[in-house]
Design a protein around this motif. Sequence first.
Motif, PDB file in Angstrom:
ATOM      1  N   HIS A 225      31.517  -0.266   4.468  1.00  0.00           N
ATOM      2  CA  HIS A 225      32.179  -1.360   3.751  1.00  0.00           C
ATOM      3  C   HIS A 225      31.198  -2.066   2.818  1.00  0.00           C
ATOM      4  N   LEU A 226      29.985  -2.337   3.309  1.00  0.00           N
ATOM      5  CA  LEU A 226      28.992  -3.008   2.471  1.00  0.00           C
ATOM      6  C   LEU A 226      28.585  -2.127   1.294  1.00  0.00           C
ATOM      7  N   GLU A 227      28.522  -0.831   1.525  1.00  0.00           N
ATOM      8  CA  GLU A 227      28.181   0.081   0.429  1.00  0.00           C
ATOM      9  C   GLU A 227      29.274   0.052  -0.651  1.00  0.00           C
ATOM     10  N   ARG A 228      30.536  -0.007  -0.224  1.00  0.00           N
ATOM     11  CA  ARG A 228      31.628  -0.120  -1.205  1.00  0.00           C
ATOM     12  C   ARG A 228      31.518  -1.423  -1.986  1.00  0.00           C
ATOM     13  N   CYS A 229      31.163  -2.499  -1.269  1.00  0.00           N
ATOM     14  CA  CYS A 229      30.996  -3.790  -1.948  1.00  0.00           C
ATOM     15  C   CYS A 229      29.916  -3.704  -3.033  1.00  0.00           C
ATOM     16  N   LEU A 230      28.842  -2.980  -2.754  1.00  0.00           N
ATOM     17  CA  LEU A 230      27.768  -2.837  -3.745  1.00  0.00           C
ATOM     18  C   LEU A 230      28.235  -2.007  -4.934  1.00  0.00           C
ATOM     19  N   VAL A 231      29.012  -0.957  -4.646  1.00  0.00           N
ATOM     20  CA  VAL A 231      29.510  -0.106  -5.729  1.00  0.00           C
ATOM     21  C   VAL A 231      30.422  -0.900  -6.659  1.00  0.00           C
ATOM     22  N   PHE A 232      31.329  -1.701  -6.081  1.00  0.00           N
ATOM     23  CA  PHE A 232      32.293  -2.457  -6.879  1.00  0.00           C
ATOM     24  C   PHE A 232      31.772  -3.836  -7.279  1.00  0.00           C
TER      25      PHE A 232
ATOM     26  N   ARG B 110      25.844 -12.331   1.720  1.00  0.00           N
ATOM     27  CA  ARG B 110      25.363 -13.136   2.845  1.00  0.00           C
ATOM     28  C   ARG B 110      26.015 -14.515   2.853  1.00  0.00           C
ATOM     29  N   ALA B 111      26.936 -14.745   1.936  1.00  0.00           N
ATOM     30  CA  ALA B 111      27.605 -16.042   1.849  1.00  0.00           C
ATOM     31  C   ALA B 111      28.483 -16.249   3.081  1.00  0.00           C
ATOM     32  N   ALA B 112      28.559 -17.496   3.529  1.00  0.00           N
ATOM     33  CA  ALA B 112      29.290 -17.813   4.754  1.00  0.00           C
ATOM     34  C   ALA B 112      30.761 -17.381   4.715  1.00  0.00           C
TER      35      ALA B 112
ATOM     36  N   ILE C 130      21.345  -3.735   6.851  1.00  0.00           N
ATOM     37  CA  ILE C 130      22.048  -2.699   6.083  1.00  0.00           C
ATOM     38  C   ILE C 130      21.794  -2.862   4.591  1.00  0.00           C
ATOM     39  N   LEU C 131      21.871  -4.101   4.090  1.00  0.00           N
ATOM     40  CA  LEU C 131      21.618  -4.332   2.666  1.00  0.00           C
ATOM     41  C   LEU C 131      20.182  -3.968   2.307  1.00  0.00           C
ATOM     42  N   GLY C 132      19.253  -4.209   3.232  1.00  0.00           N
ATOM     43  CA  GLY C 132      17.874  -3.812   2.994  1.00  0.00           C
ATOM     44  C   GLY C 132      17.725  -2.312   2.894  1.00  0.00           C
ATOM     45  N   SER C 133      18.392  -1.591   3.797  1.00  0.00           N
ATOM     46  CA  SER C 133      18.304  -0.128   3.772  1.00  0.00           C
ATOM     47  C   SER C 133      18.968   0.457   2.530  1.00  0.00           C
ATOM     48  N   LEU C 134      19.983  -0.265   1.985  1.00  0.00           N
ATOM     49  CA  LEU C 134      20.675   0.190   0.774  1.00  0.00           C
ATOM     50  C   LEU C 134      19.991  -0.304  -0.503  1.00  0.00           C
ATOM     51  N   ARG C 135      18.907  -1.068  -0.324  1.00  0.00           N
ATOM     52  CA  ARG C 135      18.149  -1.606  -1.462  1.00  0.00           C
ATOM     53  C   ARG C 135      19.044  -2.399  -2.403  1.00  0.00           C
ATOM     54  N   ALA C 136      19.823  -3.268  -1.808  1.00  0.00           N
ATOM     55  CA  ALA C 136      20.743  -4.092  -2.601  1.00  0.00           C
ATOM     56  C   ALA C 136      19.955  -5.079  -3.456  1.00  0.00           C
ATOM     57  N   PRO C 137      20.371  -5.317  -4.700  1.00  0.00           N
ATOM     58  CA  PRO C 137      19.688  -6.292  -5.564  1.00  0.00           C
ATOM     59  C   PRO C 137      19.893  -7.713  -5.034  1.00  0.00           C
ATOM     60  N   PRO C 138      18.991  -8.643  -5.384  1.00  0.00           N
ATOM     61  CA  PRO C 138      19.059 -10.014  -4.842  1.00  0.00           C
ATOM     62  C   PRO C 138      20.394 -10.709  -5.054  1.00  0.00           C
ATOM     63  N   HIS C 139      20.997 -10.543  -6.244  1.00  0.00           N
ATOM     64  CA  HIS C 139      22.256 -11.250  -6.488  1.00  0.00           C
ATOM     65  C   HIS C 139      23.372 -10.726  -5.584  1.00  0.00           C
TER      66      HIS C 139
ATOM     67  N   PRO D 151      36.978  -0.630  14.076  1.00  0.00           N
ATOM     68  CA  PRO D 151      37.067   0.493  15.015  1.00  0.00           C
ATOM     69  C   PRO D 151      35.922   1.486  14.842  1.00  0.00           C
ATOM     70  N   GLY D 152      35.318   1.527  13.628  1.00  0.00           N
ATOM     71  CA  GLY D 152      34.169   2.401  13.390  1.00  0.00           C
ATOM     72  C   GLY D 152      32.840   1.722  13.594  1.00  0.00           C
ATOM     73  N   ASN D 153      32.871   0.462  14.048  1.00  0.00           N
ATOM     74  CA  ASN D 153      31.672  -0.285  14.429  1.00  0.00           C
ATOM     75  C   ASN D 153      30.657  -0.394  13.292  1.00  0.00           C
ATOM     76  N   VAL D 154      29.357  -0.267  13.607  1.00  0.00           N
ATOM     77  CA  VAL D 154      28.307  -0.512  12.620  1.00  0.00           C
ATOM     78  C   VAL D 154      28.390   0.503  11.482  1.00  0.00           C
ATOM     79  N   ARG D 155      28.784   1.736  11.791  1.00  0.00           N
ATOM     80  CA  ARG D 155      28.922   2.735  10.736  1.00  0.00           C
ATOM     81  C   ARG D 155      29.982   2.299   9.723  1.00  0.00           C
ATOM     82  N   GLN D 156      31.095   1.769  10.201  1.00  0.00           N
ATOM     83  CA  GLN D 156      32.148   1.295   9.299  1.00  0.00           C
ATOM     84  C   GLN D 156      31.672   0.088   8.500  1.00  0.00           C
ATOM     85  N   LEU D 157      30.907  -0.808   9.152  1.00  0.00           N
ATOM     86  CA  LEU D 157      30.362  -1.971   8.451  1.00  0.00           C
ATOM     87  C   LEU D 157      29.450  -1.525   7.312  1.00  0.00           C
ATOM     88  N   ARG D 158      28.605  -0.535   7.584  1.00  0.00           N
ATOM     89  CA  ARG D 158      27.716  -0.027   6.533  1.00  0.00           C
ATOM     90  C   ARG D 158      28.529   0.534   5.367  1.00  0.00           C
TER      91      ARG D 158
END
Length: 443
Positions: free
Chosen positions: A357-364, A334-336, A319-328, A348-355
């Motif tokens: 959530h990760l997109e929000r993490c990148l925004v913030f 990816r931290a444990a 997902i991070l690859g598809s969103l072109r997330a920067p290395p940092h 409850p939204g499965n992989v779509r919800q995970l995506r």
Amino acid sequence: MGHDDETMVTTPLQLRSGVVRGMALTVVDGPNVGSSRRAVGDRLSIGTHPSNDLVLTDPFVSRFHCELVADEERVRVRDVGSSNGTSVDGVAVVEAWLRLGQTLRVGHTQLRFDARDEDESTVETATQTELGGLVGRSRRMRSVMAELSKAARSDATVLLEGETGSGKGAAVEALHAASGRARRPLVVVDCGAIPENLLESELFGHERGAFTGAVSARTGAFEEANAGTLFLDEIGELPLELQPKLLRALENRTIKRVGGSASREVDVRIVAATNRDLRAEVNAGRFRADLFYRLAVIRIVMPSLRERLEDLPLLVDAILGSLRAPPHAVQALRAAPFLERLAHGEWPGNVRQLRNHLERCLVFEAPLEVEPSGPAAGAARGLSVDASVPFADERQRVIDEFERRYVTDLLARHGGRVPEAAQAAGVHRVHLYRVMRKHGIRP
């Protein structure tokens, strides 16, 4: 199949055989006493419909009553919406783990469950961890990839079942890309997003003058997908009155446009998907048994994210690859500790919800906490009230705020599918659309 020489089949995944906990059922009381069945693979279904693994003649057993599902260590039984329920050692259950020698009751039939190491069943799994847009190293996911790879070698109809956001769309794309129809069209029809009065025309097309507004002839999805693949998404939403027409199209590979009399031959590979258990829909009379039988030539169940949490690191990477997330950002997400928090989410939204959530993490630019779900979450997000304003005004404000929050969360849980969301909420979709318009909410 009517394809030209340019058609190319993608090399299938390499497969290997694995084992799951062996399981068998023996009828110890009831009309079929003495009958038994061992599982071939990791599922064993029970009911009176001939497509079940163990077919019973007990009139108190539903057409699709329950099923056993095995993994490497345990076996669970799950009722699939039967009329008279399923019990284990006299206790009514919807879903339960089984132990060796326990007794199941379905209708007036008792069955003994057996599971021994020497009875282990063989299940093929892919050696790779990717197939198209699907990724995973868990046995459940690699088993799905193996099934898709094998299904791609034929033109057999495939039924994909799984929760919203579990990857059914990606599975269809992978199946099509690996098939002999890969260079031909992949046409998608969302049966839950198209108004009922337009769905027949969407599927089969119409002739000029067939109905008010039909100012010209229109090609339907079956004809558009000729020589390719037709993906019928949310097939569980197909109205009962259209189901016989779809059944005839599947059986005869011919269609008639709305308002037309000529039969047209079509060469299509059908893949259907639903987040419902169609066997339970058959039991409830909302879906035709003969259509289910025709769709489920190959039935593949997509696992929920909760059932394959070991795939989280791979999914996060993809997902991070598809969103072109920067290395940092990749390093932080990816931290444990963050992955551990993800593993405790309900999803409850499965992989779509995970995506999302990760997109929000990148925004913030931070590894955000996973939002809780369920009743406790609703209480945690409780609405505040202000008693300094008139009762009627504050009551209306709270109602509006509740409607906005509820409908936004409802649509997110159901992938923006309004008919499905309305049914889950127990309201008519016209009412849901009205609330959405009132608050400017879009699916």
